[in-house]
Design a protein around this motif. Structure first.
Motif, PDB file in Angstrom:
ATOM      1  N   GLU A 117       0.839  -1.214   0.000  1.00 31.54           N
ATOM      2  CA  GLU A 117       0.000   0.000   0.000  1.00 31.54           C
ATOM      3  C   GLU A 117       0.867   1.255   0.000  1.00 31.54           C
ATOM      4  O   GLU A 117       0.500   2.271  -0.576  1.00 31.54           O
ATOM      5  N   VAL A 132      -5.192 -13.707   5.888  1.00 36.91           N
ATOM      6  CA  VAL A 132      -5.039 -14.741   6.924  1.00 36.91           C
ATOM      7  C   VAL A 132      -6.162 -14.548   7.945  1.00 36.91           C
ATOM      8  O   VAL A 132      -6.439 -13.442   8.393  1.00 36.91           O
ATOM      9  N   GLY A 175      -6.736  -7.136   8.496  1.00 35.19           N
ATOM     10  CA  GLY A 175      -8.086  -7.035   9.065  1.00 35.19           C
ATOM     11  C   GLY A 175      -8.329  -7.895  10.292  1.00 35.19           C
ATOM     12  O   GLY A 175      -8.938  -7.437  11.273  1.00 35.19           O
TER      13      GLY A 175
HETATM   14  O1  LIG Z   1      -1.725  -6.252   4.185  1.00 40.19           O
HETATM   15  C1  LIG Z   1      -1.827  -7.104   5.053  1.00 40.19           C
HETATM   16  C2  LIG Z   1      -0.967  -7.101   6.240  1.00 40.19           C
HETATM   17  O2  LIG Z   1       0.089  -6.226   6.110  1.00 40.19           O
HETATM   18  C3  LIG Z   1      -2.835  -8.172   4.943  1.00 40.19           C
HETATM   19  O3  LIG Z   1      -4.088  -7.609   5.090  1.00 40.19           O
HETATM   20  P1  LIG Z   1      -5.373  -8.587   5.251  1.00 40.19           P
HETATM   21  O4  LIG Z   1      -5.001  -9.605   6.324  1.00 40.19           O
HETATM   22  O5  LIG Z   1      -6.460  -7.659   5.682  1.00 40.19           O
HETATM   23  O6  LIG Z   1      -5.578  -9.228   3.930  1.00 40.19           O
END
Ligand SMILES: O=C(CO)COP(=O)(O)O
Length: 249
Positions: free
Chosen positions: A95, A210, A231
């Protein structure tokens, strides 16, 4: 033997009230059989670190600057994270690579600075769906690994998180074989670059959708030493089963 690690990346989520989740997590796992790390937003780091003193939960940041101080409005340095009580920092999350145009070379600079400040660095790598479908995923991961990881890395200051971009927050996960292929490849690359001893001791996390329901299967894969969870790390109720699965793995 590498100690397993369950790490939570809260991203831009969490208010002061959310500190209760960290407290609940620490209470539920007073003597965890794996390492626990929560990376809340920067606003909560100092308070979270205070709460976690004397518990099995460590606190980390989600990024830092490549300088330790100076005229950089809005930024946060590795030494500030350390001063606030963080012991680790996530770097090169997809991100940030996308939203802030952080290149692998940038990530290497950040990691070098963070390591020099005494922080454990969790360096993220991962391919997009387009890359998985159109090129060789291992080539993408190999290039990101060699460019993003500084020479100053050791088993004590480096963790690598494999996060396929298309699996983040999507509910999609790669197959066991796909995760295993990338993790075995990353292990071989690290051993080749840093020597067998260091390469063997760097922990490799999987991240991307996960949950309690798939954690056991993911943790059974070779060279998966834990998870970087988004999440499902936001509440003790969701993160607890992931921690328990890792403790049993
Ligand atoms: O980007 C993540 C952890 O850095 C993973 O996010 P999610 O577990 O929400 O898919």
């Amino acid at each position: 033997m590498r100690r397993k690690l369950a790490a939570g990346n809260w991203k831009m989520n969490g208010m002061k009230a959310s500190l209760a989740e960290i407290e609940a997590l620490a209470k539920a796992h007073p003597d965890p059989a794996c390492d626990l790390l929560i990376c809340p937003p920067a606003t909560l780091i100092a308070a979270a670190a205070e709460i976690c003193q004397g518990t099995g939960v460590k606190i980390g940041g989600q990024t830092c600057h490549d300088r330790l101080a100076g005229a950089h409005t809005g930024d946060i340095s590795a030494t500030m994270l350390k001063d606030a009580g963080a012991s680790a920092v996530i770097l090169g999350h997809s991100e940030r690579r996308e939203d802030h145009e952080e290149s692998s070379e940038d990530v290497r600079m950040l990691a070098k600075t963070a390591q020099s400040a005494g922080l454990m660095t969790v360096v993220c790598v991962g391919e997009s769906l387009f890359q998985r479908q159109s090129t060789n995923t291992l080539d993408i991961i190999g290039a990101q690994l060699s460019l993003s990881i500084p020479d100053s890395s050791t088993g004590e200051n480096l963790i690598v998180a494999y996060e396929p971009i298309w699996a983040i927050g999507s509910g999609l996960t790669p197959t066991k074989d796909e995760i295993g292929e990338v993790h075995d490849f990353m292990r071989a690359r690290l051993e080749h670059r840093f020597g067998y001893g260091v390469g063997k001791s760097v922990r490799l996390l999987y991240g991307g959708s996960v949950k309690g329901s798939n954690a056991e299967e993911i943790f059974s894969i070779s060279n998966v030493d834990g998870a970087l969870v988004g999440g499902a790390s936001l509440t003790a109720e969701d993160f607890g089963p992931i921690v328990s699965a890792l403790e049993k793995a």
